[in-house]
Design an enzyme around this catalytic site. Structure first.
Site, PDB file in Angstrom:
ATOM      1  CG  HIS A   1      -1.730   1.212   1.417  1.00 57.10           C
ATOM      2  ND1 HIS A   1      -3.052   1.290   1.035  1.00 57.10           N
ATOM      3  CD2 HIS A   1      -1.430   2.433   1.944  1.00 57.10           C
ATOM      4  CE1 HIS A   1      -3.521   2.482   1.306  1.00 57.10           C
ATOM      5  NE2 HIS A   1      -2.558   3.204   1.873  1.00 57.10           N
ATOM      6  CD  GLU A   2       1.906   3.683   3.769  1.00 56.17           C
ATOM      7  OE1 GLU A   2       2.275   4.720   3.188  1.00 56.17           O
ATOM      8  OE2 GLU A   2       0.884   3.625   4.481  1.00 56.17           O
TER       9      GLU A   2
ATOM     10  CG  HIS B   1       0.439   6.338  -0.547  1.00 54.61           C
ATOM     11  ND1 HIS B   1      -0.652   6.794  -1.242  1.00 54.61           N
ATOM     12  CD2 HIS B   1      -0.058   5.681   0.543  1.00 54.61           C
ATOM     13  CE1 HIS B   1      -1.762   6.454  -0.608  1.00 54.61           C
ATOM     14  NE2 HIS B   1      -1.426   5.753   0.466  1.00 54.61           N
TER      15      HIS B   1
END
Length: 421
Positions: A18-19, A22
């Site tokens: 997920h990170e 970003h």
């Protein structure tokens, strides 16, 4: 111990992926990623890459995070602080040390004023002197935090607020998007590992010693009729069998271009979930392992999770909030304990399910979640300018409070369900 290890691995994979979403799209947008951390809590190890990002490993193996320059960052250097400055050959500050360990090449000063965004200056009084000195700070300077982590400074043009609205939206959406991609990949891997049950009424395997074997059924038979009723779907065949425990079934099958009739004495077994008697004859659906069908399964299974979660959220909007529709770390740990003993395919399937759930949850329009940030981006696009920092700060604090209250309530509910019901 095994359950805990599997839980930490699953959770860490989901959060780090997920990170990374970003991280990747922030870099593409020109936003400085100051830190990419594996784990939480105190730092164990850190190394700054050539791209300026500092990569850290932290003590608690619970996921990770990225620090984007200008996004929910507090000022690290305040007036009155004593810091160490290292000056380069161009008479610019190349290092600002906030820790207690100054090197011999660092000059201790007491900060009076600082601007590391626009003016790139530090006004400070060197220790032992009384006059304020104005120092120019290099745009590639670094800050050593109190725990020894070295991070780059973040001039205005490299900060989140300087990116276009579209790039902000993409950066915020990229985390949940990566969760959906991970879910698709994981479900596809499961399909490759154990195959995808065909929907038609073809017998993939006849269990040894079963009543189906006694009746002469063999692998590859296509069931066309049961008690004179036409059958083409596996689900219909299963239903007809389960509804007739201890009965005889007249079955017609196609076998190598021939039609074969047989009688099967349905065995009665107890369903573990309902406790009712159901019929069983000992046949297993045919499975497909092709590349195309596996990819399709990955996409459709992920979409099924997404629509299922949205359906639950929609029902809460129309019928009222229900805390039992949520599960926190305690519930995740319980589910992990259940799947660990069932083998690797079930564990990977569990990872895929959790990843898709996390992706949907993070897109909820709650401040502090990715969905809340995207809403703020949309407001900025409509207004032509972002909300003021004070208003956005208030909205973010409200979102954090909502998340804290929800997490506490969910965790307490999980504990009640696990130990007191």
């Amino acid at each position: 111990m095994t359950t805990l290890l599997v839980f930490l691995v699953i959770f860490s994979i989901i959060v780090v992926i997920h990170e990374f979403g970003h991280y990747f799209f922030a870099k593409r947008a020109g936003i400085l990623v100051r830190e990419f951390a594996l784990g939480m809590g105190p730092k164990l190890f850190s190394k700054q890459g050539k791209d300026g990002t500092t990569y850290t490993v932290r003590l608690l193996p619970l996921g990770g995070y990225v620090r984007l320059a200008g996004l929910y960052e507090e000022d690290e250097i305040q007036a009155g602080m004593e810091v160490g400055l290292e000056i380069n050959d161009n008479d610019q500050v190349s290092l600002i040390n906030l820790s207690d360990n100054f090197s011999v090449v660092e000059m201790p000063v007491r900060v009076d004023n600082v601007d590391l965004i626009d003016e790139m200056i530090i006004e400070a009084v060197p220790v032992g002197q009384t006059d304020i000195v104005k120092y120019s700070v290099a745009k590639k300077a670094n800050i050593i935090e109190a725990d020894g982590t070295k991070l780059p400074v973040a001039p205005r043009e490299m900060r989140y607020e300087s990116a276009s609205v579209w790039n902000k939206m993409i950066t915020n959406f990229a985390g949940p998007m990566n969760n959906f991609i991970l879910s698709i990949i994981a479900f596809t891997i499961v399909a490759f590992m154990i195959g995808i049950p065909n929907t038609d009424s073809v017998i993939g395997e006849v269990v040894d010693g079963s009543v189906a074997q006694e009746a002469g059924l063999v692998d590859g038979d296509r069931v066309t009729e049961v008690n004179g009723q036409s059958v083409s779907e596996w689900s219909d065949l299963v239903l007809l069998i389960q509804e007739r425990p201890n009965e005889e079934l007249q079955m017609t099958v196609e076998r190598e271009n021939e039609t074969v009739d047989t009688v099967v004495n349905v065995q009665a077994v107890t369903d573990e979930q309902s406790g009712n008697e159901i019929g069983q004859i000992g046949i297993i659906a045919d499975r497909e392992f092709s590349f195309g069908s596996s990819i399709t399964y990955g996409v459709t299974a992920t979409w099924g999770i997404i629509t299922g979660v949205l359906g639950v959220i929609g029902s809460m909007i129309t019928s009222g909030f229900n805390i039992n529709n949520f599960g926190g770390p305690v519930a995740m740990a319980q589910m992990t304990d259940q799947v660990v003993s069932l083998g690797l395919p079930v564990i990977v399937n569990f990872l895929a399910m959790l990843s898709a759930n996390l992706g949907v949850f993070n897109l909820l329009p709650i401040p502090a979640l990715d969905g809340g940030k995207i809403v703020l981006n949309a407001i900025e696009a409509i207004r032509g300018k972002p909300l003021s920092e004070s208003k956005e700060g208030i909205i973010t604090i409200i979102g954090v409070l909502i998340m804290v209250v929800l997490m506490v309530a969910v965790t307490w509910n999980d504990i009640n369900r696990a130990f007191f019901q």
